[in-house]
Design a protein around this motif. Structure first.
Motif, short mmCIF file in Angstrom:
data_model
loop_
_atom_site.label_atom_id
_atom_site.label_comp_id
_atom_site.label_asym_id
_atom_site.label_seq_id
_atom_site.Cartn_x
_atom_site.Cartn_y
_atom_site.Cartn_z
N UNK A 68 16.48 61.46 -25.28
CA UNK A 68 17.80 62.27 -24.89
C UNK A 68 19.25 61.28 -25.19
N UNK A 69 18.91 60.05 -25.70
CA UNK A 69 20.03 59.26 -26.18
C UNK A 69 20.18 58.74 -27.64
N UNK A 70 19.85 59.83 -28.26
CA UNK A 70 19.67 59.54 -29.92
C UNK A 70 21.19 59.92 -30.43
N UNK A 71 21.91 60.42 -29.65
CA UNK A 71 23.07 61.09 -30.28
C UNK A 71 23.91 60.24 -31.10
N UNK A 72 24.28 58.97 -31.00
CA UNK A 72 25.20 58.30 -31.63
C UNK A 72 24.63 57.57 -32.63
N UNK A 73 23.15 57.16 -32.41
CA UNK A 73 22.44 56.86 -33.70
C UNK A 73 22.11 57.88 -34.56
N UNK A 74 21.83 59.04 -34.45
CA UNK A 74 21.63 60.20 -35.25
C UNK A 74 23.26 60.42 -36.02
N UNK A 75 24.21 60.47 -35.34
CA UNK A 75 25.37 60.54 -36.04
C UNK A 75 25.81 59.41 -37.06
N UNK A 76 25.61 58.12 -36.71
CA UNK A 76 25.73 57.02 -37.42
C UNK A 76 25.00 57.00 -38.87
N UNK A 77 23.75 57.45 -38.60
CA UNK A 77 22.70 57.62 -39.86
C UNK A 77 22.45 58.74 -40.20
N UNK A 78 23.27 59.70 -39.90
CA UNK A 78 23.26 61.37 -40.57
C UNK A 78 21.89 61.77 -40.46
N UNK A 79 21.34 61.73 -39.13
CA UNK A 79 19.93 62.16 -38.99
C UNK A 79 20.01 63.45 -38.50
N UNK A 80 19.49 64.37 -38.94
CA UNK A 80 19.39 65.95 -38.51
C UNK A 80 18.39 66.06 -37.18
N UNK A 81 19.00 65.63 -36.13
CA UNK A 81 17.98 65.64 -34.83
C UNK A 81 18.80 66.55 -33.64
N UNK A 82 18.03 66.59 -32.36
CA UNK A 82 18.29 67.24 -31.40
C UNK A 82 19.73 66.76 -30.85
N UNK A 83 19.83 65.29 -30.75
CA UNK A 83 20.98 64.75 -30.26
C UNK A 83 22.24 65.30 -31.04
N UNK A 84 22.28 65.06 -32.37
CA UNK A 84 23.54 65.80 -33.36
C UNK A 84 23.56 67.14 -33.13
N UNK A 85 22.67 68.01 -32.75
CA UNK A 85 22.76 69.52 -32.69
C UNK A 85 23.44 69.74 -31.38
N UNK A 86 22.97 68.88 -30.35
CA UNK A 86 23.71 69.11 -29.14
C UNK A 86 25.15 68.77 -29.06
N UNK A 87 25.66 67.85 -29.66
CA UNK A 87 27.07 67.40 -29.82
C UNK A 87 27.72 68.45 -30.68
#
Length: 313
Positions: free
Chosen positions: A251-270
């Motif tokens: 549940x804490x991949x949000x920042x990392x997904x944003x930094x590395x442009x990863x299309x994951x659930x964390x980025x989707x949630x934000x």
């Protein structure tokens, strides 16, 4: 053991019910109008009212929550306000990336954390211990976004050894592994530092136990003393931290997904929170909460295999 699993399943249902209520309430009282987000800046008040009526946003809170809960129990998590895509489908598309990132980060954390903690404990008060302790402090203190940016600058921009971002290749390919390295290190560093500190403390406690001294006095090889008598008995608190950290990583991949442009659930949630896309936010949070509880149940089961003295009967 079966009784424990059944009991935890009931606890899971009540927990998810509470989480769904809290998330739904938070989104209900959050500022902003989903209808305005959907219609755009040129919409008239009649257009907004028609959208609210169509989505059921004019209904009382309990009516909206009851409708949402009933649909969720039937496996219907609704549709995104923005894309009109099924929430389940939107999450299913992105969840593999988040899962790959969390697993890779956990591997990095476990390998680095246990080895660092073991070396630090065995070389207590030496320069290796000081170095490992300093690493643990730095790993917990460094923010993910800063570490990710520095790793990108060094290994992707300057040296050009690894890709800048993205996670669109299969993990079993060379390119897929390259894409995982930097985000996995970025996300796993803090967990590695925490595991290292817990492992060091636990090993230092176990290594002074009578049965370890007895094993050495009987002439047991030092390798056996360390890996069988010491490390295995020191793993209970370490496994607890590993289980909790893996739940947090999912549940804490949000920042990392944003930094590395990863299309994951964390980025989707934000993105869903920013757009007031209630169904996407609720579905994503429920998924993360469910995984967190399941991981902790798995950890409880693993306890009994590591230490036979533990029983849940």
């Amino acid at each position: 053991m079966i009784g424990l699993i059944i009991k935890r399943m009931f606890q899971l249902l009540f927990l998810l019910f509470g989480i769904s209520f809290l998330v739904f309430s938070s989104m209900y009282i959050a500022p902003g109008d989903p209808a305005a987000m959907i219609a755009g800046p040129t919409a008239t008040e009649s257009d907004l009212e028609a959208i609210r009526e169509n989505l059921g946003l004019n209904d009382p809170f309990l009516v909206q929550y009851g409708r949402y809960l009933g649909n969720t129990l039937q496996g219907d998590f609704g549709y995104s306000y923005q894309t009109k895509q099924s929430v389940a489908e939107a999450i299913a598309i992105r969840f593999p990336n988040t899962l790959k990132l969390a697993i890779a980060s956990m591997i990095v954390a476990v390998v680095i954390g246990i080895i660092t903690g073991l070396v630090s404990a065995l070389k207590h008060n030496s320069w290796l211990d000081v170095t490992a302790t300093t690493f643990a402090l730095a790993g917990i203190s460094i923010p993910n976004f800063w570490l990710g940016a520095i790793l990108i600058l060094i290994f992707a921009v300057n040296l050009q050894w690894l890709p800048v971002g993205g996670l669109n290749e299969p993990f079993y390919t060379v390119e897929g592994m390259k894409q995982l390295i930097l985000p996995a290190i970025t996300l796993g560093t803090a967990s590695a530092a925490m595991i290292a500190r817990i492992a060091r403390s636990s090993i230092l406690e176990v290594i002074k136990a009578d049965y370890v001294r007895t094993a050495r006095a009987k002439g047991v090889k030092e390798r056996t003393v360390i890996w069988v008598h010491t490390l295995k008995n020191a793993m209970i608190p370490v496994i607890t931290v590993i289980g909790l950290n893996f739940g947090f990583l999912l549940g804490g991949t949000i920042i990392t997904e944003k930094v590395f442009a990863i299309n994951g659930v964390g980025r989707l949630m934000v993105d869903a929170i920013a757009m007031r896309d209630f169904p996407l936010v609720q579905g994503s949070v429920l998924l993360v909460a469910t995984l967190f509880v399941v991981v902790n149940l798995f950890v409880d089961i693993v306890y009994t295999y590591i230490d036979p003295r533990i029983s849940y009967d």
